[in-house]
Scaffold this active site. Structure first.
Site, PDB file in Angstrom:
ATOM      1  N   ILE A 614       9.703 -32.148   4.354  1.00 10.38           N
ATOM      2  CA  ILE A 614       8.565 -32.547   3.516  1.00 10.38           C
ATOM      3  C   ILE A 614       7.897 -31.366   2.852  1.00 10.38           C
ATOM      4  O   ILE A 614       6.927 -31.513   2.128  1.00 10.38           O
ATOM      5  CB  ILE A 614       7.501 -33.331   4.343  1.00 10.38           C
ATOM      6  CG1 ILE A 614       7.134 -32.545   5.605  1.00 10.38           C
ATOM      7  CG2 ILE A 614       7.992 -34.720   4.674  1.00 10.38           C
ATOM      8  CD1 ILE A 614       5.979 -33.149   6.363  1.00 10.38           C
ATOM      9  N   GLY A 617       7.343 -23.702   3.275  1.00  9.25           N
ATOM     10  CA  GLY A 617       6.243 -22.754   3.207  1.00  9.25           C
ATOM     11  C   GLY A 617       6.708 -21.345   3.476  1.00  9.25           C
ATOM     12  O   GLY A 617       7.908 -21.079   3.578  1.00  9.25           O
ATOM     13  N   HIS A 619       6.620 -19.497   6.059  1.00  7.25           N
ATOM     14  CA  HIS A 619       7.288 -19.153   7.300  1.00  7.25           C
ATOM     15  C   HIS A 619       8.466 -20.055   7.613  1.00  7.25           C
ATOM     16  O   HIS A 619       9.144 -19.848   8.593  1.00  7.25           O
ATOM     17  CB  HIS A 619       6.296 -19.218   8.468  1.00  7.25           C
ATOM     18  CG  HIS A 619       5.128 -18.309   8.262  1.00  7.25           C
ATOM     19  ND1 HIS A 619       5.261 -16.958   8.217  1.00  7.25           N
ATOM     20  CD2 HIS A 619       3.827 -18.574   8.058  1.00  7.25           C
ATOM     21  CE1 HIS A 619       4.070 -16.415   8.013  1.00  7.25           C
ATOM     22  NE2 HIS A 619       3.194 -17.374   7.904  1.00  7.25           N
ATOM     23  N   GLY A 620       8.677 -21.072   6.822  1.00 11.19           N
ATOM     24  CA  GLY A 620       9.807 -21.937   7.093  1.00 11.19           C
ATOM     25  C   GLY A 620       9.630 -23.320   6.501  1.00 11.19           C
ATOM     26  O   GLY A 620       8.614 -23.611   5.876  1.00 11.19           O
ATOM     27  N   VAL A 622       9.225 -27.482   6.599  1.00 10.78           N
ATOM     28  CA  VAL A 622       8.501 -28.429   7.443  1.00 10.78           C
ATOM     29  C   VAL A 622       9.172 -29.794   7.371  1.00 10.78           C
ATOM     30  O   VAL A 622       9.532 -30.252   6.287  1.00 10.78           O
ATOM     31  CB  VAL A 622       7.036 -28.565   6.989  1.00 10.78           C
ATOM     32  CG1 VAL A 622       6.265 -29.457   7.940  1.00 10.78           C
ATOM     33  CG2 VAL A 622       6.386 -27.205   6.893  1.00 10.78           C
ATOM     34  N   ASP A 736      -3.357 -16.264   6.106  1.00 10.32           N
ATOM     35  CA  ASP A 736      -2.511 -16.836   5.059  1.00 10.32           C
ATOM     36  C   ASP A 736      -3.136 -18.111   4.503  1.00 10.32           C
ATOM     37  O   ASP A 736      -2.464 -19.117   4.337  1.00 10.32           O
ATOM     38  CB  ASP A 736      -1.115 -17.105   5.616  1.00 10.32           C
ATOM     39  CG  ASP A 736      -0.111 -17.393   4.505  1.00 10.32           C
ATOM     40  OD1 ASP A 736       1.007 -17.853   4.815  1.00 10.32           O
ATOM     41  OD2 ASP A 736      -0.449 -17.212   3.323  1.00 10.32           O
TER      42      ASP A 736
END
Ligand SMILES: *[C@@H]1O[C@H](CO)[C@@H](O)[C@H](O)[C@H]1NC(C)=O
Ligand SMILES: *[C@@H]1O[C@H](CO)[C@@H](O)[C@H](O)[C@H]1NC(C)=O
Ligand SMILES: CC(=O)N[C@H]1CO[C@H](CO)[C@@H](O)[C@@H]1O
Length: 941
Positions: A614, A617, A619-620, A622, A736
């Site tokens: 979905i 971002g 960091h990875g 989602v 962040d």
């Protein structure tokens, strides 16, 4: 008897004297108190509440001497100091003649407006007058000339018009005169020559013109002179250094002509010299000397010729040497490396020849080395790779040869690497892929680089601009580029690339025929490209179809071999992974439900299938996961590089446990964490509406998020950050904050997510790289100091608030309102921290005048104009946002102050909403976007 009567008489006499003197001064108090109360009554309501101590007490002996900001001497008011108390109103009802003994009147950093009344000259004892950082308009009253005791006059950062009155010359005791950042026009009056005590003269950021008067040369006590950003022409002042105490001379961005006066050569007291952006001429090797205290010199954008003097290397405290855009010839003298503190060197756009001295690599604090657009030759010294702080390396447009040094991969703080337009050959070193902080740009275009693009470049997940065009690169674009989610501009054109172009959202938005053209045969689902052949029929066929007409059979053969080898490698990798998963030990922390384990999540997401993804971002990715229990959670899969190291597990566990305990209505609940050889992920509460960024990006949803909801979102985020900074022990810095990390629930209530993640996923926080946050939300100081503080969150918060109100990222607006270039500020992180405002240089002229932009025009146009009451609140919030993005972290409010301000219901602005300009919202209080050093006290040094 007699002595006794005498004594009685005496004491009666004493008593009556006391009483009468009391009576006299009581009357004086009363007059002053009454005048102050009258003025208070004229101010706007909430200003009156700031002055609650200003009131008549029940006994009749009211004196103002104990009131907030009021100081008396011998019963009469001598000082009024109301700095930064949010006063709104005018001085029209201030009865100046009631204060015969006032010597200091300081109202800086409020929102006072209207004109400065001529009656101010009735303060006959006044020695300090500070009205800086308000909204005053109108002219400087010529009656100010009657205040002959003035030693400090500060009117900076207002909207004052007209010229500097001739009468200013009557202020013979003046030591400090600051009129910077107003709209003053006309020449500097000749009478200024009478101010022979003057030490500080700050006139920058006006529209002053004319030449400097001859009389300027009589000012021999000058220490700080700021004339930048005006239209002053003629020659620089000949005698300005004659007093032997000149420290800071800034005349940048004017129209000065002629040569640099002789006096500057021996001006050994100088700490800062800015002559950039004028029309100065002369032989640069002769005009400047050795300056033992010099910290910062900028001579850029003039017409200096001659060679660089080795003497710059004798300026032992020099941190910034900027001589770009002149006609400087000759070589870069290796001796300049003698200034061991050098932090910023910009010699670009000159006519320098010879090599880049490897001595520069001994400058351990070097942060920015810009030598582009010269005629430098030879190799790039590989020693540059040893510089720990090097963040900007721009050697473009020279005649450099040799290879790209592998060592450059060690510059772990590199933000921008530009080697384009040289004669570099050889391959792109895979070590470049280790520059994980690279964000601003990687430009290797216009060289003779060959070989394949190393797949390691795909690690540069923060990179925004990648230009590899006009080389001789072969092979395909590595599929690892699918991870490069920050790319905004990419150019692979004019190479010999072939094969499929990776699928990547960024590519999809930016790639076009121009950026891929003139290659051997790239294919993919992009406009202007042939579709790649069906996967089932194998890669080879598609490539063959395109290539057969072009090249011969031997090439076909080698490609086939390559493909077979590649397939085999792929197969080996898969089996490795399988083996790992069997041996991998599971590590998980859950806040409440032990059943929620790795397998459950893996099943719910069908092995992290893209159809459950979905969002993606920093960091990875989602995923939405509906667990076997029916509960829906959001699962954030971390990039492998961000898995915690085995030895750090203990700390990590403690931190996770702390974070799972956080309960706040505006913070997304973290359920837990799971680490496995194959995947590591964080599990969060799932929120239906998704991120604020996504909602603002879609017309229908953005409309649904009406003004009242947006205000509510702003408040919610403010509360969450306030809680994290002030109620958590130890405080949690988010690091962040961006519109992508703020999620909305069904009721459009904001929840901050990803808090603490930045800290969690990079456990070695000693190595914390400055720009881990999301671009465009990062506090500017992070590029120069490596210290992450709460104030960095405050900055990001300010940007998000502007984004909410504008409906789009405010980056462009902010850039156009501040400096003309994104050139960084100016002092080494090692020299004084950001603690004093004086550590910032004065700002350049904004490209766009904030006063020319009305707030109404920058608000999200997809929504109807707000109702008056809502408009009022928007004005207040935008004003607060500008305070949050002040360049100087010290001047930003704390989240506690922000949260209080957001929840207070005070009126903010008298102006009708249609007329409010950004200038008004930026100009007052601490909301000085440029963090400049005006009006911060009599002498800020
Ligand atoms: C500039 O001055 C230096 C030092 O006096 C001299 O050697 C050099 O020839 C001059 N350059 C030009 C172009 O006049
Ligand atoms: C570039 O450098 C080479 C030596 O490396 C030299 O032969 C050539 O003339 C230079 N080109 C220009 C334009 O200066
Ligand atoms: C009492 C007094 O000195 N009043 C003066 C105040 O200032 C105005 C303007 O300069 C003068 O006109 C008044 O005479």
């Amino acid at each position: 008897m007699l002595p006794k009567t005498l004594l009685l008489l005496q004491s009666l006499l004493l008593l009556s004297t006391l009483l009468s003197s009391f009576h006299v001064s009581y009357a004086a108090f009363n007059g002053e108190a009454q005048a102050l109360l009258n003025w208070k009554a004229s101010l706007q309501n909430q200003s009156q509440s700031m002055l609650s101590s200003w009131s008549l007490s029940s006994n009749k002996n009211t004196t103002p001497c104990s009131w907030h900001g009021v100081v008396c001497n011998q019963g009469s008011v001598t000082r009024i100091n109301l700095t930064s108390v949010n006063l709104e109103g005018t001085l029209d009802h201030f009865n100046f003649s009631s204060f015969p003994n006032l010597s200091s009147f300081d109202l800086q950093k409020n929102s006072l407006f209207g004109t400065i009344p001529p009656q101010i000259s009735n303060l006959s004892k006044l020695s300090i007058l500070i009205l800086g950082s308000n909204q005053f308009t109108g002219f400087i009253p010529k009656e100010l000339g009657n205040l002959t005791n003035l030693s400090v006059l500060i009117l900076s950062s207002n909207h004052i018009l007209g010229s500097i009155p001739e009468e200013i010359g009557k202020l013979g005791s003046l030591r400090e005169l600051r009129l910077n950042l107003n709209n003053l026009t006309g020449p500097i009056p000749a009478s200024i020559g009478n101010l022979n005590q003057l030490k500080v003269l700050s006139l920058y950021g006006n529209q002053l013109s004319g030449e400097l008067p001859q009389e300027f040369n009589r000012l021999t006590n000058l220490t700080l002179v700021f004339l930048s950003n005006n239209s002053i022409s003629g020659f620089l002042p000949e005698q300005v250094c004659q007093g032997g105490i000149l420290e800071d001379f800034c005349a940048s961005n004017n129209r000065f002509v002629g040569t640099v006066p002789k006096g500057f050569k021996n001006c050994t007291t100088l700490t800062r010299l800015r002559l950039d952006r004028n029309n100065l001429v002369g032989n640069i090797s002769e005009d400047f000397g050795v300056y033992p205290k010099l910290d910062y010199v900028d001579l850029s954008y003039n017409h200096f010729h001659g060679e660089l003097s080795p003497n710059w290397g004798k300026c032992q405290l020099l941190t910034s040497l900027k001589i770009s855009d002149n006609q400087v010839t000759g070589v870069i003298p290796p001796e300049i490396a003698g200034s061991t503190l050098l932090h910023f060197i910009d010699l670009s756009s000159n006519k320098l020849v010879g090599g880049i001295p490897k001595e520069l690599a001994t400058l351990k604090s070097l942060f920015n080395l810009t030598l582009s657009n010269n005629n430098l030759s030879g190799k790039i010294p590989e020693e540059l790779g040893n510089l720990p702080d090097l963040s900007y390396l721009d050697l473009a447009a020279n005649n450099l040869s040799g290879i790209v040094p592998l060592n450059l991969g060690q510059c772990s703080k590199m933000l921008c690497l530009n080697l384009s337009s040289n004669q570099l050959h050889g391959g792109i070193p895979e070590e470049i892929g280790e520059l994980e902080s690279l964000q601003v740009m990687l430009d290797l275009s216009r060289n003779s680089l060959s070989g394949e693009i190393p797949w390691q470049l795909g690690h540069l997940v923060k990179l925004e601009i990648l230009d590899l065009s006009r080389n001789q690169l072969t092979g395909s674009i590595p599929s690892s580029f699918e991870q490069m989610e920050s790319l905004r501009i990419v150019d692979f054109s004019h190479n010999e690339l072939e094969g499929p172009v990776p699928e990547n959202k960024a590519f999809r938005e930016t790639i076009n025929a121009d950026s891929l053209g003139h290659n051997r045969g790239l294919c993919g689902n992009y406009s202007g490209l042939l579709n790649c052949p069906d996967r089932n029929r194998g890669h080879g066929n598609g490539v063959l179809l395109i290539i057969i007409p072009l090249v011969g059979a031997s090439l076909i053969l080698s490609i086939l071999v390559g493909i077979l080898y590649g397939l085999q490698k792929e197969r080996r990798k898969t089996s490795d992974e399988l083996r790992d998963s069997h041996h991998g030990n599971l590590f998980a922390i859950w806040s409440y439900d032990g059943k929620m384990v790795y397998e459950d999540i893996k099943e719910a997401t069908e092995g992290f299938d893209a159809k459950h993804c979905i969002g993606v971002g920093g960091h990875g990715s989602v995923y939405r996961a509906e667990l076997s229990t029916g509960q829906v959670v959001a699962v954030k899969k971390l990039h492998p590089s961000q898995y915690p190291k085995l030895e750090d597990r203990k700390t990590f566990e403690t931190e996770i446990r702390a974070l799972t305990k956080i309960r706040h209505r505006n913070i997304v609940k973290l359920h837990g964490f799971c680490s496995h050889a194959q995947q590591s992920f964080l599990v969060y509460e799932y929120l239906e509406r998704g991120s604020l960024g996504k909602i603002l990006g879609e017309v229908e949803q953005a409309k649904e998020l009406d003004w009242i909801r947006r205000i509510n979102v702003a408040k919610g985020v403010g509360n969450a950050l306030c809680y994290m900074h002030h109620d958590c022990i130890p405080p949690i810095i988010h690091r962040d904050i961006s519109s992508n990390n703020i999620l909305l629930d069904t009721k459009f209530e904001a929840r901050v997510s990803d808090f603490g993640t930045a800290r969690l996923v990079k456990l070695d926080s000693s190595n914390w790289t400055a720009v881990a946050g999301t671009c465009g939300y990062i506090a500017p100081e992070l590029a120069y100091t490596m210290k992450v503080t709460e104030k960095c969150d405050v900055y990001s918060f300010g940007m998000v608030i502007l984004e909410i109100m504008m409906g789009r990222h405010p980056g462009d607006l902010i850039c156009s309102l501040s400096a003309p270039s994104l050139s960084p500020p100016l002092r080494s992180p090692s020299s004084s921290s950001l603690s004093s405002s004086s550590s910032f240089v004065e700002p350049s002229t904004p490209v766009v005048k904030p006063n020319a932009i009305s707030l109404k025009d920058v608000l999200d146009q997809r929504l109807a104009s707000p109702e008056p009451e809502v408009a009022e609140e928007i004005v207040r919030i935008v004003k607060l946002a500008f305070a949050c993005i002040n360049n100087n972290p010290q001047n930003r409010p704390t989240m506690q102050q922000v949260s209080q301000e957001l929840s207070s219901r005070k009126l903010s602005f008298s102006e009708s909403f249609d007329k409010v300009t950004l200038g008004q919202l930026m100009g007052s209080g601490s909301s000085d976007l440029n963090g400049s050093s005006h009006a911060s006290g009599p002498l800020y040094k």
